[in-house]
Design a protein around this motif. Structure first.
Motif, short mmCIF file in Angstrom:
data_model
loop_
_atom_site.label_atom_id
_atom_site.label_comp_id
_atom_site.label_asym_id
_atom_site.label_seq_id
_atom_site.Cartn_x
_atom_site.Cartn_y
_atom_site.Cartn_z
N SER A 1 0.96 -1.15 0.22
CA SER A 1 -0.07 -0.07 0.00
C SER A 1 0.84 1.35 0.08
CB SER A 1 -1.00 0.02 1.18
OG SER A 1 -0.17 -0.12 2.49
N ARG B 1 2.34 1.83 -3.42
CA ARG B 1 1.52 2.34 -4.47
C ARG B 1 0.96 3.87 -4.06
NH1 ARG B 1 -0.97 -3.35 -4.79
NH2 ARG B 1 -0.27 -3.90 -6.79
N ASP B 2 1.05 4.10 -2.72
CA ASP B 2 0.73 5.59 -2.33
C ASP B 2 1.73 6.13 -1.43
OD1 ASP B 2 -0.65 7.70 -2.29
OD2 ASP B 2 -2.12 6.99 -0.97
N THR B 3 2.93 6.63 -1.88
CA THR B 3 3.86 6.70 -0.89
C THR B 3 3.77 8.11 -0.29
OG1 THR B 3 5.39 5.32 -2.36
CG2 THR B 3 6.40 6.44 -0.67
N TYR B 4 3.24 9.13 -1.07
CA TYR B 4 3.49 10.53 -0.90
C TYR B 4 3.00 10.90 0.71
CZ TYR B 4 5.28 11.29 -5.35
OH TYR B 4 5.95 10.69 -6.53
N TRP C 1 -0.11 1.48 -10.38
CA TRP C 1 1.54 1.61 -10.08
C TRP C 1 2.19 0.30 -9.59
CZ3 TRP C 1 4.10 6.11 -10.68
CH2 TRP C 1 3.03 7.20 -10.88
N HIS D 1 9.84 3.79 -8.73
CA HIS D 1 8.61 4.44 -8.69
C HIS D 1 8.08 4.50 -10.30
CE1 HIS D 1 5.13 7.05 -7.44
NE2 HIS D 1 5.73 7.91 -8.40
#
Length: 394
Positions: free
Chosen positions: A18, A21-24, A375, A382
């Motif tokens: 998770s 796929r959504d690091t920010y 992603w 990335h």
């Protein structure tokens, strides 16, 4: 700077599926905690802010790569003897053997060929109209890089899988890394076979390395690892940049109109794409001696994690960092690294990404997303796995 007695700790797993796929949101939470943050799951000090990342990248006497840049001992042991995992004179010696291949003069000689290939890739994509951005992004590097490195035609069908695995294996010893190790080692075995059989392409980087080996300038065993040093990074990072550019211009149509109106913005656009969606998530360095970073004492042997993607979104360094703006001067982005370990192939990556953008500007009026972006699950790279697009002809 006063010494910090308590180092903040971050408990979520930065390498969970998770988070990949959504690091920010994770990067933002880490930056809020401080300049140096302990990742409890991985026993490493994360550097989420720009200033400390740049400081470490420019100080390769204190923060070394020779202990490996990955987060597991197997990958770091396999990486010994590579350009990526060397320092000082050893690193300089390895880089110097192929530096002539990537000078501005050498790249200028390739420019027409790269632009012709990019035009062919985009023409084929526009003819199909509905495309996968990742397939479009893959076509140019795959038509340029294997020939430059000297990889024989046989075995090229495995290159993308192998290259992705080589990066994936550098993560912590999670499911991703374990699954990637066999393919990563398979790539190395194949490269050793290429060197043993002398099946590299004439006049290529591999050819240069074989000659250097014959002349005693490098050990024969180094030929295979050095070919991979230039092959895997030149594929995955450029594919990431080109596919991210397609995604960003599809989702920011006003930026595409700006670029259409002024193609002279392409160099800035490339920097902004790499800043906004950094192709490399993070690499590690090891403190060669007791030191201090942002007032945090680090003992010799401590591993720090340079979070390129977080540094490039740091509000202490960038105005409005979560806004994609091709007019921004993002030349100081860290997506290609900095210092002696700065990406040797960044000139080629810029040339390929620019060539695709120019070819698109000539032939495409609008880029529209027609499906959900997916992603890729990779510990280090990335990159989009899939992105359905429609290219509306000019």
């Amino acid at each position: 700077m006063p010494v910090r007695t308590e180092i903040p700790v971050y408990h979520p797993d930065l390498y969970a599926a998770s988070a990949i796929r959504d690091t920010y949101p994770h990067y933002a939470a880490l930056r809020d905690l401080g300049p140096v943050v302990r990742l409890s799951k991985h026993k490493v000090y994360a550097l989420p802010r720009y200033a400390e990342c740049k400081q470490v990248l420019l100080d390769d006497d204190t923060f070394v790569s020779s202990g490996g840049v990955g987060l597991n001992p197997v990958a770091n042991r396999v990486g010994q003897g590579t350009t990526l995992c060397s320092d000082g004179e050893e690193h300089a010696r390895r880089r110097s053997l192929l530096a002539h291949r990537l000078t501005p003069r050498a790249l200028r000689a390739m420019k027409d060929m790269v632009e012709q290939q990019a035009a062919a890739v985009v023409e084929a994509a526009v003819a199909r109209r509905t495309v996968d951005a990742v397939e479009v992004a893959t076509a140019l590097p795959m038509s340029v890089v294997p020939d430059l490195v000297g990889w024989p035609q046989q075995g090229r069908e495995h290159l993308l899988r192998w290259a992705g695995a080589a990066f994936d294996a550098l993560g912590p010893f999670n499911r991703q890394a374990v699954r990637a190790l066999p393919a990563s080692l398979g790539m190395l075995r194949y490269a050793r076979g290429v060197v043993r059989d002398r099946s590299v392409l004439d006049g290529s980087m591999g050819d240069d390395l074989l000659r250097a080996s014959e002349e005693g300038r490098i050990m024969p065993a180094e030929c295979a690892t050095m070919m991979l040093d230039y092959l895997a990074p030149s594929l995955d990072t450029t594919i990431s940049a080109i596919s991210s550019a397609l995604h960003l211009f599809a989702t920011h149509p006003e930026q595409w109109r700006l670029l259409k109106a002024d193609p002279g913005l392409v160099p800035k656009a490339v920097n902004e794409v790499v800043r906004y969606e950094s192709p490399i998530r993070a690499f590690g360095r090891i403190a060669a001696r007791d030191t201090e970073l942002a007032g945090v004492p680090l003992a010799e042997g401590s591993r720090v994690l340079v979070l390129y993607g977080s540094a490039n979104r740091d509000p202490l360094e960038w105005d409005d960092p979560d806004t994609f703006d091709i007019r921004r001067d993002a030349a100081r982005q860290l997506g290609f690294g900095q210092g002696t370990h700065g990406c040797a192939g960044q000139g080629l990556a810029r040339m390929e990404t620019s060539a695709i953008l120019h070819a698109l500007l000539e032939r495409v009026d609008r880029i529209e997303v027609t499906g959900t972006p997916e992603w890729a699950l990779n510990n280090i790279i990335h990159c989009l796995e899939r992105l359905p697009l429609e290219l509306i002809p000019a």
